[in-house]
Design a protein around this motif. Structure first.
Motif, PDB file in Angstrom:
ATOM      1  N   TRP A   1      98.562  41.530  78.438  1.00  0.00           N
ATOM      2  CA  TRP A   1      99.366  40.520  77.751  1.00  0.00           C
ATOM      3  C   TRP A   1     100.797  41.018  77.681  1.00  0.00           C
ATOM      4  N   VAL A   2     101.727  40.238  78.220  1.00  0.00           N
ATOM      5  CA  VAL A   2     103.138  40.613  78.200  1.00  0.00           C
ATOM      6  C   VAL A   2     103.970  39.423  77.733  1.00  0.00           C
ATOM      7  N   LEU A   3     105.107  39.723  77.145  1.00  0.00           N
ATOM      8  CA  LEU A   3     106.109  38.717  76.810  1.00  0.00           C
ATOM      9  C   LEU A   3     107.286  38.915  77.757  1.00  0.00           C
ATOM     10  N   LYS A   4     107.698  37.840  78.408  1.00  0.00           N
ATOM     11  CA  LYS A   4     108.725  37.964  79.445  1.00  0.00           C
ATOM     12  C   LYS A   4     109.795  36.899  79.222  1.00  0.00           C
ATOM     13  N   GLU A   5     111.029  37.349  79.285  1.00  0.00           N
ATOM     14  CA  GLU A   5     112.178  36.446  79.149  1.00  0.00           C
ATOM     15  C   GLU A   5     112.822  36.264  80.520  1.00  0.00           C
ATOM     16  N   ASN A   6     113.186  35.024  80.823  1.00  0.00           N
ATOM     17  CA  ASN A   6     113.812  34.761  82.113  1.00  0.00           C
ATOM     18  C   ASN A   6     114.817  33.623  81.960  1.00  0.00           C
ATOM     19  N   THR A   7     115.943  33.765  82.644  1.00  0.00           N
ATOM     20  CA  THR A   7     116.996  32.746  82.616  1.00  0.00           C
ATOM     21  C   THR A   7     117.452  32.480  84.042  1.00  0.00           C
ATOM     22  N   PHE A   8     117.633  31.196  84.368  1.00  0.00           N
ATOM     23  CA  PHE A   8     118.135  30.867  85.705  1.00  0.00           C
ATOM     24  C   PHE A   8     119.098  29.684  85.605  1.00  0.00           C
ATOM     25  N   ASP A   9     119.981  29.596  86.596  1.00  0.00           N
ATOM     26  CA  ASP A   9     120.958  28.505  86.666  1.00  0.00           C
ATOM     27  C   ASP A   9     120.505  27.467  87.680  1.00  0.00           C
ATOM     28  N   PHE A  10     120.872  26.223  87.417  1.00  0.00           N
ATOM     29  CA  PHE A  10     120.545  25.126  88.326  1.00  0.00           C
ATOM     30  C   PHE A  10     121.808  24.307  88.554  1.00  0.00           C
TER      31      PHE A  10
ATOM     32  N   ALA B   1     114.133  11.777  85.827  1.00  0.00           N
ATOM     33  CA  ALA B   1     113.612  13.150  85.803  1.00  0.00           C
ATOM     34  C   ALA B   1     113.996  13.889  87.078  1.00  0.00           C
ATOM     35  N   ILE B   2     114.399  15.149  86.907  1.00  0.00           N
ATOM     36  CA  ILE B   2     114.777  16.005  88.035  1.00  0.00           C
ATOM     37  C   ILE B   2     113.776  17.151  88.109  1.00  0.00           C
ATOM     38  N   PRO B   3     112.933  17.206  89.146  1.00  0.00           N
ATOM     39  CA  PRO B   3     111.981  18.318  89.251  1.00  0.00           C
ATOM     40  C   PRO B   3     112.674  19.598  89.699  1.00  0.00           C
ATOM     41  N   VAL B   4     112.336  20.702  89.035  1.00  0.00           N
ATOM     42  CA  VAL B   4     112.917  22.006  89.349  1.00  0.00           C
ATOM     43  C   VAL B   4     111.796  23.037  89.355  1.00  0.00           C
ATOM     44  N   SER B   5     111.797  23.931  90.338  1.00  0.00           N
ATOM     45  CA  SER B   5     110.795  24.995  90.427  1.00  0.00           C
ATOM     46  C   SER B   5     111.486  26.339  90.564  1.00  0.00           C
ATOM     47  N   ARG B   6     110.922  27.337  89.921  1.00  0.00           N
ATOM     48  CA  ARG B   6     111.409  28.706  90.060  1.00  0.00           C
ATOM     49  C   ARG B   6     110.213  29.652  90.106  1.00  0.00           C
ATOM     50  N   SER B   7     110.330  30.721  90.881  1.00  0.00           N
ATOM     51  CA  SER B   7     109.266  31.714  90.991  1.00  0.00           C
ATOM     52  C   SER B   7     109.764  33.057  90.487  1.00  0.00           C
ATOM     53  N   GLU B   8     108.848  33.841  89.922  1.00  0.00           N
ATOM     54  CA  GLU B   8     109.177  35.186  89.472  1.00  0.00           C
ATOM     55  C   GLU B   8     107.945  36.061  89.626  1.00  0.00           C
TER      56      GLU B   8
ATOM     57  N   THR C   1     106.844  30.212  74.734  1.00  0.00           N
ATOM     58  CA  THR C   1     107.116  30.327  73.314  1.00  0.00           C
ATOM     59  C   THR C   1     108.494  29.773  72.970  1.00  0.00           C
ATOM     60  N   ASP C   2     109.366  29.680  73.968  1.00  0.00           N
ATOM     61  CA  ASP C   2     110.676  29.061  73.785  1.00  0.00           C
ATOM     62  C   ASP C   2     111.152  28.571  75.137  1.00  0.00           C
ATOM     63  N   LEU C   3     111.694  27.368  75.178  1.00  0.00           N
ATOM     64  CA  LEU C   3     112.177  26.774  76.421  1.00  0.00           C
ATOM     65  C   LEU C   3     113.396  25.938  76.083  1.00  0.00           C
ATOM     66  N   ASP C   4     114.528  26.282  76.694  1.00  0.00           N
ATOM     67  CA  ASP C   4     115.774  25.621  76.319  1.00  0.00           C
ATOM     68  C   ASP C   4     116.646  25.420  77.552  1.00  0.00           C
ATOM     69  N   CYS C   5     117.508  24.409  77.468  1.00  0.00           N
ATOM     70  CA  CYS C   5     118.455  24.116  78.545  1.00  0.00           C
ATOM     71  C   CYS C   5     119.813  23.838  77.921  1.00  0.00           C
TER      72      CYS C   5
ATOM     73  N   THR D   1     121.863  25.912  82.656  1.00  0.00           N
ATOM     74  CA  THR D   1     121.173  27.179  82.455  1.00  0.00           C
ATOM     75  C   THR D   1     119.881  26.915  81.691  1.00  0.00           C
ATOM     76  N   VAL D   2     118.775  27.359  82.269  1.00  0.00           N
ATOM     77  CA  VAL D   2     117.458  27.207  81.643  1.00  0.00           C
ATOM     78  C   VAL D   2     117.003  28.578  81.170  1.00  0.00           C
ATOM     79  N   SER D   3     116.674  28.675  79.891  1.00  0.00           N
ATOM     80  CA  SER D   3     116.229  29.937  79.293  1.00  0.00           C
ATOM     81  C   SER D   3     114.774  29.793  78.867  1.00  0.00           C
ATOM     82  N   THR D   4     113.938  30.767  79.273  1.00  0.00           N
ATOM     83  CA  THR D   4     112.518  30.708  78.958  1.00  0.00           C
ATOM     84  C   THR D   4     112.065  32.007  78.299  1.00  0.00           C
ATOM     85  N   CYS D   5     111.192  31.874  77.314  1.00  0.00           N
ATOM     86  CA  CYS D   5     110.445  32.995  76.758  1.00  0.00           C
ATOM     87  C   CYS D   5     108.966  32.673  76.966  1.00  0.00           C
TER      88      CYS D   5
END
Length: 211
Positions: free
Chosen positions: A23-32, A111-118, A135-139, A163-167
């Protein structure tokens, strides 16, 4: 007739649960960077000066998370060689641009579909289920840039950066049957209801009034 049935205090119980392998908590941010005409249903052709752009993001309704690849990798941890898995996870989102005119009128884009891989390293051998919970999703708008009307009902943006920020909470689990010694639960006491409450005054505020 008196019921002499006695509930045992403890019993050896088997239950089905999900074992958490990792179990891990991971933060990731990407620009679109939106390109091409973007449709805004009902958008007028004029009166768009001074409009402000914001954005909203939600997980896609279909396949929001896809495990694209799972590769075994060897690592040395505390002097021991362990086999872990490198997961390539594709996350699918739905973005919506929100255009707010100076009058307060709001128009929402299609709606604009967006995909990102990590990639993430976990103990998640083949057969385990990998779940991703946001746990958190913001744009937010990093750069509004400029826009001009395109075909009727559309806008063409230049220099717009979202900028999309995810936890994320990422777990690898597998269903198992476990055995343990457990206490039986007993019912709680019934609440005493029926007595009339005594008259009471609302809380006072002497610090504020009177002075």
């Amino acid at each position: 007739m008196q019921n002499n049935f006695q509930i045992p205090e403890q019993e050896l119980i088997c239950i089905n649960v999900d074992k958490v392998y990792d179990w891990v908590l991971k933060e990731n941010t990407f620009d679109f960077f939106p390109t091409g005409p973007i449709t805004f249903p009902g958008l007028p052709a004029t009166g768009l000066g001074g409009a402000v752009v914001s954005c909203e993001v939600t997980p896609a309704t279909t396949n929001p998370v896809v495990i694209v690849r799972r590769e075994n990798r060897q690592f040395t941890i505390d002097g021991d060689i362990v086999c872990l898995q490198q997961l390539t996870i594709r996350k699918n989102f739905t973005l919506v641009l929100v255009l707010t005119l100076p009058t307060g009128t709001v128009f929402r884009s299609a709606a604009i579909p967006v995909s990102r891989s990590e990639q993430v390293i976990m103990c998640a051998p083949e057969g385990t289920d990998v779940t991703v919970t946001f746990t958190d999703l913001d744009c937010f708008i990093s750069s509004q840039g400029t826009f001009v009307p395109g075909t009727p009902g559309t806008l063409v943006f230049t220099g717009l950066v979202l900028t999309v920020s995810t936890c994320q909470s990422i777990q690898a689990t597998f269903p198992v049957t476990v055995e343990f010694l457990a206490d039986f639960c007993q019912p709680r006491a019934e609440l005493a209801i029926g007595a009339c409450p005594l008259p009471a005054m609302p809380p006072q505020c002497p610090v504020l009034y009177p002075d």
